[in-house]
Design a protein around this motif. Structure first.
Motif, PDB file in Angstrom:
ATOM      1  N   ALA A 159       1.178  -1.142  -0.357  1.00  9.25           N
ATOM      2  CA  ALA A 159      -0.340  -0.140   0.332  1.00  9.25           C
ATOM      3  C   ALA A 159       0.971   1.529   0.017  1.00  9.25           C
ATOM      4  O   ALA A 159       1.240   1.895   0.877  1.00  9.25           O
ATOM      5  CB  ALA A 159      -0.699   0.120   1.360  1.00  9.25           C
ATOM      6  N   SER A 160       1.253   1.886  -0.898  1.00  8.78           N
ATOM      7  CA  SER A 160       2.250   2.794  -1.360  1.00  8.78           C
ATOM      8  C   SER A 160       1.983   3.946  -2.087  1.00  8.78           C
ATOM      9  O   SER A 160       0.861   3.459  -2.795  1.00  8.78           O
ATOM     10  CB  SER A 160       3.923   1.985  -1.756  1.00  8.78           C
ATOM     11  N   CYS A 161       2.728   5.420  -2.160  1.00 11.46           N
ATOM     12  CA  CYS A 161       2.059   6.268  -3.225  1.00 11.46           C
ATOM     13  C   CYS A 161       3.253   6.268  -4.311  1.00 11.46           C
ATOM     14  O   CYS A 161       2.627   6.740  -5.270  1.00 11.46           O
ATOM     15  CB  CYS A 161       2.181   7.173  -2.446  1.00 11.46           C
ATOM     16  N   GLY A 162       3.680   4.965  -4.620  1.00 15.04           N
ATOM     17  CA  GLY A 162       4.039   4.977  -5.407  1.00 15.04           C
ATOM     18  C   GLY A 162       6.437   6.496  -4.967  1.00 15.04           C
ATOM     19  O   GLY A 162       6.902   5.897  -6.310  1.00 15.04           O
ATOM     20  N   GLY A 163       6.004   6.764  -4.163  1.00 15.65           N
ATOM     21  CA  GLY A 163       6.763   8.261  -3.947  1.00 15.65           C
ATOM     22  C   GLY A 163       8.201   7.193  -3.524  1.00 15.65           C
ATOM     23  O   GLY A 163       9.293   7.705  -3.910  1.00 15.65           O
ATOM     24  N   CYS A 164       8.142   6.096  -2.978  1.00 15.58           N
ATOM     25  CA  CYS A 164       9.784   5.295  -2.519  1.00 15.58           C
ATOM     26  C   CYS A 164      10.842   5.408  -4.047  1.00 15.58           C
ATOM     27  O   CYS A 164      10.985   4.579  -4.174  1.00 15.58           O
ATOM     28  CB  CYS A 164       9.102   4.361  -1.606  1.00 15.58           C
ATOM     29  N   GLU A 165       9.359   4.706  -4.926  1.00 14.33           N
ATOM     30  CA  GLU A 165       9.690   4.374  -6.438  1.00 14.33           C
ATOM     31  C   GLU A 165      10.450   5.237  -7.183  1.00 14.33           C
ATOM     32  O   GLU A 165      11.506   5.192  -7.787  1.00 14.33           O
ATOM     33  CB  GLU A 165       8.642   4.049  -7.432  1.00 14.33           C
ATOM     34  N   ILE A 182       9.826  14.516  -3.340  1.00 19.69           N
ATOM     35  CA  ILE A 182       8.512  13.924  -3.231  1.00 19.69           C
ATOM     36  C   ILE A 182       7.641  14.058  -2.187  1.00 19.69           C
ATOM     37  O   ILE A 182       8.264  14.303  -1.047  1.00 19.69           O
ATOM     38  CB  ILE A 182       8.983  12.461  -3.062  1.00 19.69           C
ATOM     39  N   HIS A 183       6.413  14.640  -1.897  1.00 20.17           N
ATOM     40  CA  HIS A 183       6.186  15.312  -1.022  1.00 20.17           C
ATOM     41  C   HIS A 183       6.360  16.781  -0.062  1.00 20.17           C
ATOM     42  O   HIS A 183       7.350  16.754   0.872  1.00 20.17           O
ATOM     43  CB  HIS A 183       5.680  14.081   0.070  1.00 20.17           C
ATOM     44  N   PRO A 184       6.903  17.428  -1.146  1.00 22.66           N
ATOM     45  CA  PRO A 184       6.930  19.337  -0.526  1.00 22.66           C
ATOM     46  C   PRO A 184       6.127  19.459   1.162  1.00 22.66           C
ATOM     47  O   PRO A 184       4.825  18.918   1.189  1.00 22.66           O
ATOM     48  CB  PRO A 184       6.649  19.766  -1.971  1.00 22.66           C
ATOM     49  N   PRO A 211       0.167  14.696  -0.265  1.00 23.81           N
ATOM     50  CA  PRO A 211       0.216  13.749  -1.399  1.00 23.81           C
ATOM     51  C   PRO A 211       0.953  12.803  -1.111  1.00 23.81           C
ATOM     52  O   PRO A 211       1.213  11.839  -2.278  1.00 23.81           O
ATOM     53  CB  PRO A 211       1.650  14.839  -0.670  1.00 23.81           C
ATOM     54  N   ARG A 212       0.448  11.856  -0.293  1.00 24.75           N
ATOM     55  CA  ARG A 212       1.222  10.416   0.171  1.00 24.75           C
ATOM     56  C   ARG A 212       0.061   9.780  -0.697  1.00 24.75           C
ATOM     57  O   ARG A 212      -0.136   8.472  -0.505  1.00 24.75           O
ATOM     58  CB  ARG A 212       0.700  10.149   1.377  1.00 24.75           C
ATOM     59  N   ILE A 213      -1.423  10.468  -1.433  1.00 26.14           N
ATOM     60  CA  ILE A 213      -1.680   9.749  -1.864  1.00 26.14           C
ATOM     61  C   ILE A 213      -1.716   8.795  -3.036  1.00 26.14           C
ATOM     62  O   ILE A 213      -1.380   7.959  -3.645  1.00 26.14           O
ATOM     63  CB  ILE A 213      -3.271  10.597  -2.555  1.00 26.14           C
ATOM     64  N   CYS A 224      10.121   8.994   4.473  1.00 25.68           N
ATOM     65  CA  CYS A 224       9.080   9.184   3.366  1.00 25.68           C
ATOM     66  C   CYS A 224       9.473  10.611   2.182  1.00 25.68           C
ATOM     67  O   CYS A 224       9.022  11.281   2.907  1.00 25.68           O
ATOM     68  CB  CYS A 224       7.799   9.414   4.084  1.00 25.68           C
ATOM     69  N   ALA A 225       9.756  10.195   1.383  1.00 25.70           N
ATOM     70  CA  ALA A 225      10.531   8.757   1.280  1.00 25.70           C
ATOM     71  C   ALA A 225      11.713   9.520   1.508  1.00 25.70           C
ATOM     72  O   ALA A 225      12.500  10.033   1.719  1.00 25.70           O
ATOM     73  CB  ALA A 225      10.336   9.099  -0.176  1.00 25.70           C
ATOM     74  N   PRO A 226      13.061   7.828   1.946  1.00 29.19           N
ATOM     75  CA  PRO A 226      13.886   7.768   2.318  1.00 29.19           C
ATOM     76  C   PRO A 226      15.019   8.461   1.353  1.00 29.19           C
ATOM     77  O   PRO A 226      14.811   8.118  -0.425  1.00 29.19           O
ATOM     78  CB  PRO A 226      14.505   6.277   1.891  1.00 29.19           C
TER      79      PRO A 226
HETATM   80  S1  SF4 Z   1       6.981   7.867  -0.211  1.00 39.82           S
HETATM   81 FE1  SF4 Z   1       5.882   8.091   2.115  1.00 39.82          FE
HETATM   82  S2  SF4 Z   1       4.324   7.529   1.620  1.00 39.82           S
HETATM   83 FE2  SF4 Z   1       4.877   7.056  -0.756  1.00 39.82          FE
HETATM   84  S3  SF4 Z   1       5.356   5.271  -0.337  1.00 39.82           S
HETATM   85 FE3  SF4 Z   1       7.217   5.912   0.500  1.00 39.82          FE
HETATM   86  S4  SF4 Z   1       7.163   6.190   3.034  1.00 39.82           S
HETATM   87 FE4  SF4 Z   1       4.383   5.893   1.950  1.00 39.82          FE
END
Ligand code: SF4
Ligand code: SF4
Ligand code: SF4
Ligand code: FES
Lengths: 327, 486, 147
Positions: free
Chosen positions: A14-20, B164-166, B59-61, A169-171
């Protein structure tokens, strides 16, 4: 050691794609990574299937990086499969490490979430009261299935055994590269380690020097209420900043954007509940001995649970709101 | 006879959307549907949170377009507190937003959608990726793609705190300003983006428009569906991304509606189906008539081509030239050619780039007055922006302390959900006849929905683009008779 | 479970200097107080980390009492004020988790107030009986497979 390149898998729950995106943001560095490893599974970018993973020998993937929390049946099944096939599993990003922002759903349950999504939302036009079904029989008798949506969001280590954690979030880039290098060189710390320095964000924060010897907070200010000084410690301005209860390593990203920390890196090793730890530290700073006045200051803290556990609700001791009280 | 075909972008267990195709008694396509297996419930868990935190939560959507959610949310909290950001804050937000729009659009063209054209739709999959593009246009240019993306993302990172997520958006302004030194540096970069956008359009011209075979594909019938179009416009009806009214045109291009964010509920409703976790937005004043084309069906489309269709032109001069040329080639506005989304995307990238230059040439962007502190009581707020993938609505209600009591989000990609289903169905109908399945289906379907750049991170979490496809064809007994795989 | 046959589990965090001595006094003076309460001695009420409280709830406590010296009497000067601030904030936060604020109680009990301690315990036991069991789920994934 054999000359074969180590096999690596990436997976998202269940991820937002930001980690990718964070991996893609390695930009030129990603080529170094792909030169050193053999990526055997990465649904976002490559065409290998679950069946391919199933066909692999158990333990044959050197390391799986898994981002996103676990919130439905297919994610649970998939991470169990990857666990079996992998030597190491790294929980990648806040969601997988702590539950992340999607973990705030643990103040609710499946019923309330379905209700707002499919019934009460003001734009929903659903006179028949349809809700998505795990099994739906179409007119021609064929069956369509959807995964089961759980009441609770889980961290990765609540579902499978996890070897390391990459927080954030994200690393950030530098931590991803350091972690990958450490894995390739076999220079890993002991199992269970979070791959970021074990000290608090405040220790690294450029505003730490502006923190007075004894912080005393008379009223808690919300970020919208005040002009925020861009050099002074947020706590000294009466603004909640999770820095004291948060692990360092993010390079103070939000602080440099002149916004207080919300704790996405999770706690340091000594702490097992980030929110409760912060609460303990923060409450001590409230500047009053008088019951009534204390109540008043406490009233200015409008959403303690949602703020102190912004990223870590599923990994907290309580994990979720008491089920029978969810309305 | 009843048959079922499953196209599983990544098998069911990996869960990122699944296409099911049903055949009728003659073995022709009866119906095609796209299933989305996930839901996260942001609307519900927003309840109880302080409204000013929403720009950091929503933004975490989606980590692919977090900037869009951040801005829609920030605008909603402006509205909620009845506060207007100072001019400089608005410019900073617009700078961030146009950088994002540019960056996301070019990413899509070079990394995801473009390879179909630049490298060619019929070359092996292994070459249809960014490396293939680099192979075709040269290594130096490939390096430029990576560099320009890095620079524009750096602008967002600097002002937004995080790429990523401002985090910078606050009711009544932004948390961080721009100094002269950075203005000058960013201006240099912005000028590069204008060059780059023109260059991308040139590639499109050379490779696609000069090739009759491609042009025929673009304007061919299989990739056409006639729908309404929605997009944000300036007061004089030019394409706008950050702030403006929403305009809807009908399938003939006539203005059907024009409304403000506050009025969105008068115009959009969402339909629920039992077989997917996502909802299907439609035009309320036309009505939900199922997955149907035409004037009588409330299905509408959003995102690049829809925005160009819904507007009378572009804001900036270079982009305007390309706008005119595009509609000339496509035979007038509106264009129903799904593949033209790619073209429109590049024209938008050019406008975004030109806007960045314009904003950075204005020295007022370094003014230090970047916040107006709200003084009024919050109640209800609406925020809308054009995300790269379409119109995005955020709507919050709060108590007098500004704690969310209700939130509603209509997310960009999902506005296209019905149309995506229809595009898939159309491709299926063209390629499945009498129960016989052509291998071309795979390619057709893929090319049919990639133009939308369906980013199901917004509702689930499928990164746009090169989704592995698998089509399983079952006979009546549910036996697998054929499998097509890419 | 009906409130009559519900036997609540209560935890008392008592500071060693005042409250624990007070409880001790109650014991030696044969004042019988509720057997439901299990006492944990701490150096000072200010040492009760919210993590302990939450952990105790999670492990099955239905109610938790924190007890320290009267204001001004804390052996470490400020400890009980710290406890007070934490208690107020923690109560508020626990409510967001569906844990009623009455389940976390703070009382000042001096070394001489054996009777007060007895009263507090009995009253607290009654109150929690009325509220009923807390039933915190462990929250592991198996709980929801068949939910
Ligand atoms: S960027 Fe943040 S919200 Fe998105 S999957 Fe990674 S940890 Fe989760
Ligand atoms: S509390 Fe926040 S602003 Fe202050 S030093 Fe710590 S991290 Fe920096
Ligand atoms: S400042 Fe805090 S919330 Fe922001 S990135 Fe760092 S750890 Fe995460
Ligand atoms: S020693 Fe009793 S409360 Fe501090």
């Amino acid at each position: 050691m054999s000359t074969e390149k180590p096999k690596v898998a990436f997976y998202w729950c269940a991820s937002c794609g930001g980690c990718e995106e964070a991996v893609i943001d390695l930009a030129e560095d990603i080529l170094k990574v792909t030169a050193a490893v053999d990526i055997v599974f990465w649904p976002v970018a490559m065409d290998f299937k679950k069946t391919d993973v199933e066909a692999m020998e158990d333990g044959s993937i050197a390391v799986s990086f898994i981002n996103g929390a676990v919130r439905n049946s297919e994610q649970e099944e998939m991470v169990n499969l990857l666990r079996r096939k992998s030597g190491l599993v790294v929980a990648f990003g806040s969601c997988s490490h702590l539950g992340g922002i999607p973990g705030l759903a643990n103040f609710w349950n499946r019923k309330t979430i379905f209700n707002s999504s499919y019934h009460t939302s003001p734009s929903t036009d659903n006179p028949e009261g349809t809700i998505p079904q795990e099994k739906h029989i179409m007119e021609d008798g064929k069956e369509l299935t959807l995964p089961r949506f759980y009441d609770t969001v889980y961290t990765l280590d609540q579902v499978i055994d996890v070897d390391y954690y990459l927080p954030g979030c994200a690393p950030p880039k530098h931590l991803i590269m350091t972690a990958i290098t450490a894995i390739l060189e076999g220079k890993l710390p002991s199992k269970g380690a979070v791959l970021s320095p074990n000290k608090s964000l405040c220790d690294d924060c450029g505003r730490n020097d502006s923190k007075p010897e004894k912080l005393a907070i008379k009223a808690v200010k919300r970020p919208w209420e005040v002009e925020m000084d861009n050099e002074k410690c947020f706590l000294a301005q009466g603004i909640i900043c999770m820095g004291p209860a948060t692990r360092s390593g993010c390079e103070e990203r939000c602080i440099l954007g002149n916004m207080p920390c919300r704790g996405c890196f999770g706690p340091t090793d000594q702490v097992y509940d980030q929110g409760a730890k912060f609460l303990g530290a923060f409450a001590s700073l409230l500047d009053s001995d008088d019951e009534e006045e204390i109540e008043k200051i406490v009233n200015t803290i409008v959403d303690p649970a949602g703020t102190f556990y912004r990223f870590s609700l599923p990994s907290s001791i309580l994990r979720r709101k008491r089920m029978e009280t969810v309305k | 006879m009843s048959k079922r075909i499953t196209i599983d972008p990544i098998t069911r267990l990996e869960g990122h959307g699944k296409i099911e195709i049903f055949l009728d008694d003659n073995g022709d396509v009866d119906r095609a549907i796209l299933q989305i297996p996930e839901l996260r419930g942001f609307e519900q868990f927003a309840v109880g949170r302080p409204a000013e935190e929403m720009p950091r939560i929503t933004p975490r959507i989606c980590g692919v377009c977090p900037t869009a959610h951040h801005m829609a949310s920030t605008k909603a909290v402006d509205d909620l507190w009845h506060v207007k950001p100072p001019p400089t804050a608005k410019k900073i937000r617009e700078l961030i937003y146009n950088s994002f729009q540019f960056e996301d659009h070019t990413l899509h063209f070079f990394f995801l959608g473009g390879p179909d054209f630049v490298v060619g739709p019929n070359v092996p999959k292994a070459e249809r990726n960014i490396l293939g593009v680099i192979g075709k246009v040269g290594l130096e240019i490939g390096g430029q793609v990576i560099k320009i993306r890095r620079l524009t993302r750096e602008i967002i990172n600097y002002l937004g705190g995080k790429i990523i997520h401002p985090v910078c958006g606050l009711p009544g302004g932004v948390s961080k300003g721009l100094d002269e030194e950075h203005r000058v540096e960013f201006l240099g970069w912005a000028k590069e983006t204008v060059e780059f956008a023109q260059f991308a359009l040139k590639i499109f011209n050379d490779v696609v428009l000069q090739n009759k075979e491609y042009v025929d594909i673009v304007v061919g019938d299989a990739y056409q569906i006639k729908t309404y179009y929605m997009g944000m416009v300036t007061p004089d009806n030019k394409v706008e991304f950050y702030d403006g009214d929403i305009r809807v045109v009908d399938p003939d291009g006539k203005e059907f509606a024009k409304f403000k964010a506050r009025e969105y509920l008068d115009h959009i409703s969402e339909h629920v189906e039992p077989w997917t976790y996502i909802k299907f937005p439609f035009l309320k004043n036309v009505g939900w008539k199922g997955f149907e084309e035409g004037k009588d069906s409330g299905v509408f489309r959003v995102a690049p081509l829809a925005r160009l269709n819904a507007a009378d032109g572009m804001q900036s001069p270079l982009a305007q030239e390309h706008y005119e040329k595009m509609f000339e080639v496509l035979g007038g506005r509106p264009s129903h050619h799904t593949l033209a989304f790619h073209w429109a995307r590049l024209i938008e990238a050019l406008q975004a780039a030109e806007t960045m230059v314009q904003l950075l040439e204005d020295k007022d962007i370094t003014n230090t007055h970047i916040r107006n502190i709200p003084t009024k009581t919050p109640d209800e707020g609406f925020g809308v922006v054009e995300a790269p993938r379409g119109t995005l609505f955020h709507h919050y209600k709060t108590d007098e302390k500004g704690i969310i009591t209700e939130a509603n989000l209509i997310v960009a990609t999902l506005n296209n959900a019905a149309a995506i289903n229809m595009s898939i169905e159309k491709a299926a109908k063209s390629f499945i006849k009498g129960g016989k399945v052509d291998d071309g289906l795979l390619n057709m379907v893929e090319m049919g929905f990639r133009p939308y750049d369906p980013c199901h991170a917004c509702g689930t979490h499928c990164l746009p683009g090169d989704m592995p496809l698998e089509i399983n064809i079952y006979d009546r007994a549910g036996e697998l008779v054929k499998q097509l795989k890419r | 479970m009906s409130s009559e046959n519900f036997d609540p589990t209560l935890i008392g965090f008592l500071c060693t200097w005042c409250s624990y001595t007070g409880a001790d006094l109650a014991g030696t003076a044969r004042m019988t107080y509720s057997p439901n309460i299990r006492i944990i001695r701490v150096m000072c009420s200010g040492r009760v980390d919210p993590q302990f409280v939450i952990k105790a709830f999670k492990e099955g406590a239905d109610g938790i009492l924190i007890s320290g010296c009267h204001p001004g009497d804390c052996h470490y000067k400020e400890g009980n004020y710290k406890a007070l601030r934490r208690h107020r904030l923690l109560r508020k936060m626990l409510e967001q988790f569906g844990i009623e604020k009455e389940r976390l109680r703070l009382e000042w009990v001096s070394a001489a107030e054996g009777a007060k301690f007895q009263n507090v315990c009995d009253e607290f036991t009654e109150q929690i009986k009325e509220l009923g069991p807390l039933n915190i789920m462990k929250g592991d994934i198996n709980e929801y497979r068949e939910a």
